[in-house]
Write a protein that holds these residues in place. Structure first.
Motif, short mmCIF file in Angstrom:
data_model
loop_
_atom_site.label_atom_id
_atom_site.label_comp_id
_atom_site.label_asym_id
_atom_site.label_seq_id
_atom_site.Cartn_x
_atom_site.Cartn_y
_atom_site.Cartn_z
N VAL A 89 4.90 5.65 5.81
CA VAL A 89 4.45 5.83 4.43
C VAL A 89 4.83 4.58 3.65
CG1 VAL A 89 4.69 8.34 4.51
CG2 VAL A 89 6.59 6.96 3.68
N HIS A 90 4.25 4.44 2.47
CA HIS A 90 4.64 3.34 1.59
C HIS A 90 6.05 3.60 1.07
CE1 HIS A 90 0.91 1.09 1.48
NE2 HIS A 90 0.26 2.25 1.40
N PRO A 91 6.85 2.57 0.87
CA PRO A 91 8.24 2.76 0.42
C PRO A 91 8.37 3.58 -0.86
CG PRO A 91 7.90 0.49 1.10
CD PRO A 91 6.55 1.16 1.13
N GLU A 92 7.43 3.48 -1.77
CA GLU A 92 7.53 4.24 -3.02
C GLU A 92 7.32 5.75 -2.81
OE1 GLU A 92 3.31 2.50 -2.93
OE2 GLU A 92 5.31 1.70 -2.62
N ASN A 93 6.79 6.13 -1.64
CA ASN A 93 6.59 7.54 -1.32
C ASN A 93 7.62 8.08 -0.34
OD1 ASN A 93 4.22 7.85 -2.88
ND2 ASN A 93 3.04 6.84 -1.29
N LEU A 94 8.61 7.27 0.01
CA LEU A 94 9.58 7.65 1.03
C LEU A 94 10.34 8.92 0.66
CD1 LEU A 94 10.93 7.02 3.72
CD2 LEU A 94 12.54 5.57 2.48
N GLU A 95 10.88 9.00 -0.54
CA GLU A 95 11.67 10.18 -0.94
C GLU A 95 10.80 11.44 -0.96
OE1 GLU A 95 14.16 9.76 -4.38
OE2 GLU A 95 14.64 7.69 -3.84
N LYS A 96 9.60 11.32 -1.47
CA LYS A 96 8.69 12.46 -1.53
C LYS A 96 8.33 12.94 -0.12
CE LYS A 96 4.36 13.77 -3.78
NZ LYS A 96 3.20 13.29 -4.54
N ALA A 97 8.10 11.99 0.78
CA ALA A 97 7.77 12.33 2.17
C ALA A 97 8.96 12.99 2.87
CB ALA A 97 7.33 11.08 2.93
N ASN B 189 1.78 -4.77 5.70
CA ASN B 189 3.10 -4.73 6.32
C ASN B 189 4.11 -3.92 5.54
OD1 ASN B 189 2.33 -6.31 8.48
ND2 ASN B 189 2.73 -8.20 7.38
N ASN B 190 3.72 -3.36 4.43
CA ASN B 190 4.69 -2.66 3.57
C ASN B 190 4.69 -1.15 3.82
OD1 ASN B 190 2.19 -2.33 2.47
ND2 ASN B 190 2.85 -2.49 0.37
N TRP B 191 4.86 -0.76 5.07
CA TRP B 191 4.99 0.64 5.44
C TRP B 191 6.41 0.89 5.91
CZ3 TRP B 191 1.01 4.07 4.75
CH2 TRP B 191 -0.25 3.54 4.54
N THR B 192 6.90 2.11 5.71
CA THR B 192 8.26 2.48 6.10
C THR B 192 8.20 3.70 7.01
OG1 THR B 192 9.12 1.68 4.00
CG2 THR B 192 10.52 3.18 5.23
N LYS B 193 8.97 3.65 8.09
CA LYS B 193 9.01 4.77 9.03
C LYS B 193 9.72 5.95 8.38
CE LYS B 193 11.84 4.54 12.41
NZ LYS B 193 12.57 4.22 13.63
N VAL B 194 9.07 7.11 8.41
CA VAL B 194 9.65 8.30 7.82
C VAL B 194 9.97 9.36 8.88
CG1 VAL B 194 7.47 9.46 7.28
CG2 VAL B 194 9.44 9.86 5.84
N PHE B 195 9.34 9.24 10.05
CA PHE B 195 9.52 10.26 11.09
C PHE B 195 9.08 9.68 12.43
CE2 PHE B 195 8.27 14.11 13.45
CZ PHE B 195 9.37 14.92 13.23
N SER B 196 9.75 10.09 13.49
CA SER B 196 9.38 9.70 14.86
C SER B 196 9.38 10.92 15.76
CB SER B 196 10.37 8.66 15.41
OG SER B 196 10.32 7.48 14.65
N THR B 197 8.47 10.93 16.70
CA THR B 197 8.35 12.04 17.64
C THR B 197 7.71 11.53 18.93
OG1 THR B 197 7.49 14.28 17.98
CG2 THR B 197 6.11 12.78 16.72
N GLU B 198 7.82 12.30 19.97
CA GLU B 198 7.10 12.01 21.21
C GLU B 198 5.87 12.89 21.34
OE1 GLU B 198 9.94 12.37 24.37
OE2 GLU B 198 10.99 10.55 23.77
N ASP B 199 5.68 13.83 20.42
CA ASP B 199 4.58 14.79 20.47
C ASP B 199 3.43 14.36 19.56
OD1 ASP B 199 2.99 17.03 20.75
OD2 ASP B 199 4.22 18.28 19.45
#
Length: 69
Positions: free
Chosen positions: A51-59, A3-13
């Motif tokens: 992505v995992h929260p610790e990778n959010l900034e990098k993503a 459950n420890n994933w963070t949304k980094v991007f959303s699209t319809e494609d």
């Protein structure tokens, strides 16, 4: 799935989502696609890249550097 994933991007494609996921994986950023589109009518719903929260900034930096919109 954890459950420890963070949304980094959303699209319809779906193609954009998969290309972004592969790009993140190539940068050693674990990423998953969560497809919430209707299975009968692909025009309803969105696809999220997580992505995992610790990778959010990098993503986010990867997305900005590659001008993915």
């Amino acid at each position: 799935m954890e459950n420890n994933w963070t949304k980094v991007f959303s699209t319809e494609d779906p193609f954009t989502a998969e290309i972004l996921k592969q790009g993140l994986l190539e940068q050693d950023i674990p990423a998953v696609v969560m497809n919430q589109q209707d299975s009968s009518y692909k025009v309803f719903g969105v696809i999220h890249i997580l992505v995992h929260p610790e990778n959010l900034e990098k993503a986010m930096a990867y997305i900005k550097d590659n001008e993915i919109a």
